[in-house]
Each structure stands twice: as C-alpha cells, then as structure tokens.
Design a protein around this motif. Structure first.
Motif, PDB file in Angstrom:
ATOM      1  N   THR A 131       0.834  -1.210   0.000  1.00  0.00           N
ATOM      2  CA  THR A 131       0.000   0.000   0.000  1.00  0.00           C
ATOM      3  C   THR A 131       0.861   1.249   0.000  1.00  0.00           C
ATOM      4  OG1 THR A 131      -1.633  -1.222   1.308  1.00  0.00           O
ATOM      5  CG2 THR A 131      -1.916   1.161   1.153  1.00  0.00           C
ATOM      6  N   ALA A 132       1.916   1.233   0.806  1.00  0.00           N
ATOM      7  CA  ALA A 132       2.819   2.388   0.860  1.00  0.00           C
ATOM      8  C   ALA A 132       3.481   2.630  -0.494  1.00  0.00           C
ATOM      9  CB  ALA A 132       3.875   2.172   1.941  1.00  0.00           C
ATOM     10  N   ALA A 162     -10.405   7.386  14.473  1.00  0.00           N
ATOM     11  CA  ALA A 162      -9.542   8.529  14.802  1.00  0.00           C
ATOM     12  C   ALA A 162      -9.164   9.299  13.538  1.00  0.00           C
ATOM     13  CB  ALA A 162      -8.282   8.044  15.525  1.00  0.00           C
ATOM     14  N   VAL A 163      -8.829   8.569  12.470  1.00  0.00           N
ATOM     15  CA  VAL A 163      -8.485   9.222  11.203  1.00  0.00           C
ATOM     16  C   VAL A 163      -9.706   9.930  10.624  1.00  0.00           C
ATOM     17  CG1 VAL A 163      -7.753   8.812   8.820  1.00  0.00           C
ATOM     18  CG2 VAL A 163      -6.608   7.621  10.692  1.00  0.00           C
ATOM     19  N   ALA A 166      -9.060  -4.706   3.931  1.00  0.00           N
ATOM     20  CA  ALA A 166      -9.265  -3.724   4.995  1.00  0.00           C
ATOM     21  C   ALA A 166      -7.936  -3.095   5.409  1.00  0.00           C
ATOM     22  CB  ALA A 166      -9.924  -4.384   6.201  1.00  0.00           C
ATOM     23  N   LEU A 167      -6.875  -3.891   5.453  1.00  0.00           N
ATOM     24  CA  LEU A 167      -5.559  -3.351   5.776  1.00  0.00           C
ATOM     25  C   LEU A 167      -5.117  -2.326   4.742  1.00  0.00           C
ATOM     26  CD1 LEU A 167      -3.435  -6.401   7.012  1.00  0.00           C
ATOM     27  CD2 LEU A 167      -4.095  -4.367   8.317  1.00  0.00           C
ATOM     28  N   TYR A 168      -5.407  -2.612   3.481  1.00  0.00           N
ATOM     29  CA  TYR A 168      -5.084  -1.645   2.420  1.00  0.00           C
ATOM     30  C   TYR A 168      -5.843  -0.344   2.653  1.00  0.00           C
ATOM     31  CZ  TYR A 168      -4.501   0.481  -2.150  1.00  0.00           C
ATOM     32  OH  TYR A 168      -4.196   1.368  -3.158  1.00  0.00           O
ATOM     33  N   VAL A 169      -7.139  -0.456   2.943  1.00  0.00           N
ATOM     34  CA  VAL A 169      -7.972   0.730   3.149  1.00  0.00           C
ATOM     35  C   VAL A 169      -7.481   1.537   4.350  1.00  0.00           C
ATOM     36  CG1 VAL A 169     -10.291   1.522   3.770  1.00  0.00           C
ATOM     37  CG2 VAL A 169      -9.994  -0.259   2.043  1.00  0.00           C
ATOM     38  N   TRP A 178      -2.497   7.187   5.460  1.00  0.00           N
ATOM     39  CA  TRP A 178      -1.511   7.881   4.629  1.00  0.00           C
ATOM     40  C   TRP A 178      -2.117   9.173   4.082  1.00  0.00           C
ATOM     41  CZ3 TRP A 178       3.393   5.985   2.508  1.00  0.00           C
ATOM     42  CH2 TRP A 178       3.939   6.831   1.538  1.00  0.00           C
ATOM     43  N   SER A 179      -3.353   9.079   3.582  1.00  0.00           N
ATOM     44  CA  SER A 179      -4.020  10.258   2.999  1.00  0.00           C
ATOM     45  C   SER A 179      -4.161  11.378   4.020  1.00  0.00           C
ATOM     46  CB  SER A 179      -5.403   9.878   2.462  1.00  0.00           C
ATOM     47  OG  SER A 179      -5.296   9.045   1.330  1.00  0.00           O
TER      48      SER A 179
END
Length: 240
Positions: free
Chosen positions: A32-33, A162-163, A221-224, A230-231
């Motif tokens: 993902t990174a 939180a995000v 879900a981990l990708y999301v 990150w966003s």
C-alpha cells in the motif's frame, strides 16, 4: 492475478525474518505504501489544483455578481475561467481513482480459495489471530467482538475512527475557509446543486471507511486503513 499473488508472497517472504507470522499483513501495508508513493505526484498536483481553485474564488464571486441572473452564461464563464487558468475541477479525484485497481486486486486475491487451479496459500496467513481472508462477521462468529480476532478488528476500527474524525475536522475547516458562494437572486446554476449536496456530504465521507473495513476481507481492509491513514497525513502536509 497469479503474478500479483506472487508479488505479495515474495514481499511476505522478505519480511518474515522481521514480522514472523504477520509477514503477509506487513507485506500488504508495504505494498500500500508503494502504491501511495507512486500516486504521490498526483496528490501533489491535486493540492496545487485546490490552492489554485481557492485563489480563483474572488474572480468567481465577481462572475456571479455579473451573470447571476443568467445561470447558463455563468456556468460558461466559470468553465472558461478554469480553462484559462489551467485549473481542473476534477484533479482531486485522480489519486483515488488510480488506487482502485490495487484495492480490487487485493479484494479478489483474498476472496478466492484458488489461484491458477491451486489452493490460495495466502488465505492461511493472519494478522495476529485474524485470518487475512476473513471478514468482521467471521471474527464475530468465532470469538465474538472481544475474541482474539475481534480485538484485531476493534483496533482497526479505533484507528479508522480517529483518522475519520481528523479528516472531518480538517474538511470542515477547509470548507469554512473556502465556502461555495450562493448565486445571486437565489437562481441555481446547472450542476451547482449537485456540487452543493456533495459539499454537505464531504465531511462525513471518511466515516464510510468504517463500513468498508467491516465488510471486505481483512487483507483489503488493511489496504484501506493504511491508505486512509496515509491520505490524512499527506493532506495535512500538502494542504497546510
């Protein structure tokens, strides 16, 4: 898809000495990174575009005063202004669109029990006690919300919440600083009604991630979660 599966497996093998049984989950975060790094130039361009659109607000307000009684003419004038200043209203959508293929690849990879006629070995990998191919419903069915797998999802939900709150507050501040000015005499410009409705919904969009994390395989879900986090950090830096 087998090529993509090999990529994830190779990343997991490289990370095994550091992460052990959770190496596949770490590989997804790393993947993902890498995707976000590739998309970063588009994110920077979107940030520049948003700043340019904010700088055009005084000119757009003047156009509304001048053509407020003629919605069609106002719309043409706004489009001409964006064209002249080389500002695209859709630039902010590109980073998200370019990430969709990666998300769907992960979704399908961890939704299929076989790959190329062989058993999907990636489904045997876990994030602590939660299999990467399972969903939140599976965690609830095996150990409940506070079971080993349920606690993994609880941690993800807390992080996403939180995000989402962070994004909500930031979006509200940005919208307050750059409000969509009303059209004179209460007349609507074609397309502006939809834009106004989207403006009202935008602050709450981040909370939809909670639903996504609950219904897709844990790998997706981990990708999301990684991409959303990150966003939030990226936008805080680019839009400060």
């Amino acid at each position: 898809m087998s090529v993509f599966a090999d990529l994830v497996q190779r990343l997991a093998d490289l990370l095994t000495p550091l992460f052990g049984a959770t190496a596949a989950a770490a590989a997804i975060v790393l993947f993902t990174a890498l995707v976000r790094l590739l998309v970063h130039p588009l994110s920077r361009a979107a940030a520049r575009g948003q700043k340019a659109r904010a700088e055009l607000q005084p000119k757009i307000a003047e156009l509304r005063k001048r053509h407020g009684k003629n919605p069609e003419r106002l719309q043409r004038a706004i489009v001409e202004l964006h064209t002249k200043e080389k500002v695209s209203p859709l630039a902010g959508c590109l980073p998200g669109l370019f990430q969709l293929p990666a998300f769907f690849l992960l979704y399908h990879l961890f939704s299929n029990t076989t790959i190329g006629g062989h058993a999907n070995e990636l489904l045997s990998h876990e994030l602590f006690a939660a299999p990467l191919g399972d969903r939140w419903a599976d965690a609830l069915g095996t150990g409940g919300a506070l079971g080993p797998a349920g606690l993994v999802y609880l941690a993800l939900f807390l992080l996403v919440a939180a995000v989402a709150v962070f994004n909500y507050r930031r979006t509200k501040r940005m919208m307050a600083a750059n409000p969509v000015a009303p059209v004179a005499d209460g007349q609507a410009v074609p397309g502006m009604g939809a834009m106004g409705a989207m403006t009202k919904v935008m602050p709450f969009m981040s909370f939809l991630t909670l639903f996504t994390v609950a219904v897709v395989p844990l790998a997706a879900a981990l990708y999301v979660v990684t991409s959303t986090t990150w966003s939030a950090i990226e936008r805080a830096a680019l839009y400060r």
